[in-house]
Write a protein that holds these residues in place. Sequence first.
Motif, short mmCIF file in Angstrom:
data_model
loop_
_atom_site.label_atom_id
_atom_site.label_comp_id
_atom_site.label_asym_id
_atom_site.label_seq_id
_atom_site.Cartn_x
_atom_site.Cartn_y
_atom_site.Cartn_z
N TRP A 176 41.73 30.54 43.15
CA TRP A 176 41.44 31.97 43.15
C TRP A 176 40.84 32.29 44.51
O TRP A 176 40.01 31.53 45.03
CB TRP A 176 40.46 32.32 42.04
N GLN A 177 41.25 33.41 45.09
CA GLN A 177 40.83 33.72 46.45
C GLN A 177 40.53 35.20 46.63
O GLN A 177 41.07 36.05 45.93
CB GLN A 177 41.94 33.35 47.44
N PHE A 178 39.68 35.46 47.63
CA PHE A 178 39.52 36.80 48.15
C PHE A 178 40.52 36.94 49.31
O PHE A 178 40.82 35.95 49.97
CB PHE A 178 38.10 37.02 48.67
N PRO A 179 41.01 38.14 49.57
CA PRO A 179 41.94 38.31 50.68
C PRO A 179 41.31 37.87 52.00
O PRO A 179 40.19 38.27 52.34
CB PRO A 179 42.23 39.82 50.69
N THR A 180 42.03 37.02 52.71
CA THR A 180 41.55 36.47 53.98
C THR A 180 42.73 36.27 54.92
O THR A 180 43.79 35.84 54.47
CB THR A 180 40.86 35.10 53.76
N GLY A 181 42.53 36.55 56.19
CA GLY A 181 43.60 36.29 57.14
C GLY A 181 43.23 36.70 58.54
O GLY A 181 42.23 37.39 58.77
N LEU A 182 44.07 36.27 59.47
CA LEU A 182 43.88 36.60 60.88
C LEU A 182 44.51 37.96 61.19
O LEU A 182 45.46 38.38 60.54
CB LEU A 182 44.53 35.53 61.76
N ASN A 207 33.55 45.96 40.05
CA ASN A 207 33.96 44.62 39.64
C ASN A 207 34.69 43.95 40.79
O ASN A 207 35.36 44.61 41.59
CB ASN A 207 34.91 44.70 38.43
N TYR A 208 34.55 42.63 40.87
CA TYR A 208 35.23 41.85 41.89
C TYR A 208 36.73 41.82 41.62
O TYR A 208 37.16 41.79 40.47
CB TYR A 208 34.75 40.40 41.88
N VAL A 209 37.52 41.76 42.69
CA VAL A 209 38.97 41.61 42.57
C VAL A 209 39.35 40.33 43.32
O VAL A 209 38.99 40.16 44.48
CB VAL A 209 39.73 42.80 43.18
N MET A 210 40.07 39.44 42.62
CA MET A 210 40.53 38.19 43.24
C MET A 210 42.00 37.99 42.91
O MET A 210 42.52 38.56 41.95
CB MET A 210 39.72 36.99 42.73
N SER A 211 42.65 37.15 43.70
CA SER A 211 44.04 36.81 43.44
C SER A 211 44.17 35.30 43.33
O SER A 211 43.38 34.55 43.90
CB SER A 211 44.96 37.35 44.54
N TYR A 212 45.19 34.89 42.59
CA TYR A 212 45.45 33.46 42.42
C TYR A 212 46.61 33.06 43.32
O TYR A 212 47.68 33.66 43.29
CB TYR A 212 45.80 33.14 40.96
N ASN A 213 46.38 32.03 44.13
CA ASN A 213 47.40 31.50 45.03
C ASN A 213 47.85 30.16 44.46
O ASN A 213 47.10 29.18 44.52
CB ASN A 213 46.83 31.34 46.43
N SER A 214 49.06 30.11 43.90
CA SER A 214 49.52 28.87 43.26
C SER A 214 49.79 27.76 44.27
O SER A 214 49.68 26.58 43.93
CB SER A 214 50.76 29.14 42.41
N LYS A 215 50.13 28.11 45.51
CA LYS A 215 50.34 27.08 46.53
C LYS A 215 49.05 26.30 46.81
O LYS A 215 49.07 25.11 47.05
CB LYS A 215 50.85 27.69 47.84
N GLU A 216 47.94 27.02 46.79
CA GLU A 216 46.65 26.39 47.04
C GLU A 216 45.90 26.09 45.75
O GLU A 216 44.80 25.55 45.79
CB GLU A 216 45.82 27.27 47.97
N ASN A 217 46.48 26.50 44.62
CA ASN A 217 45.87 26.26 43.31
C ASN A 217 44.42 26.76 43.27
O ASN A 217 43.51 26.04 42.87
CB ASN A 217 45.96 24.77 42.94
#
Length: 141
Positions: free
Chosen positions: A38-44, A26-36
Amino acid sequence: MNLSIEAVNHMDDVDGVLIIPFYNNNYVMSYNSKENAWQFPTGLKDDNESIKECIQRLSLKEIGGIIGFVDPIGYYKDKNTVEEYKYGIYIVDIEDFTTKPKWSETDVVKIFDRIPPELIEDMLIYNIILNSLKFIIKEQN
């Protein structure tokens, strides 16, 4: 965006990662309230950080996930910033969960058997990746 075997061979120079995490298929996502959103983990990547270390850090920080296998599937270039960044795209198996750090930017973590289209309708990159994954899975069956 390049999702191909050839692309996987040209990912040594990525600046960051986009993780498509799975837990029990199953997919796992998180909710970022600052960006309003649902997201997959992403970063530099941090300085002197390997790709695997970056994936471990972001998985723990954003979803509280402890990673298992990591499978590269391609990359994309983000040209929406002042500098152009190349992000590797990785399918990651989450073996278990632990408490996220208090300084995590995400609020809620949710497991989806399928991702409701309305959650990602404005996220073109997610739509392209997820549609490609559906095609790859059909080809393997």
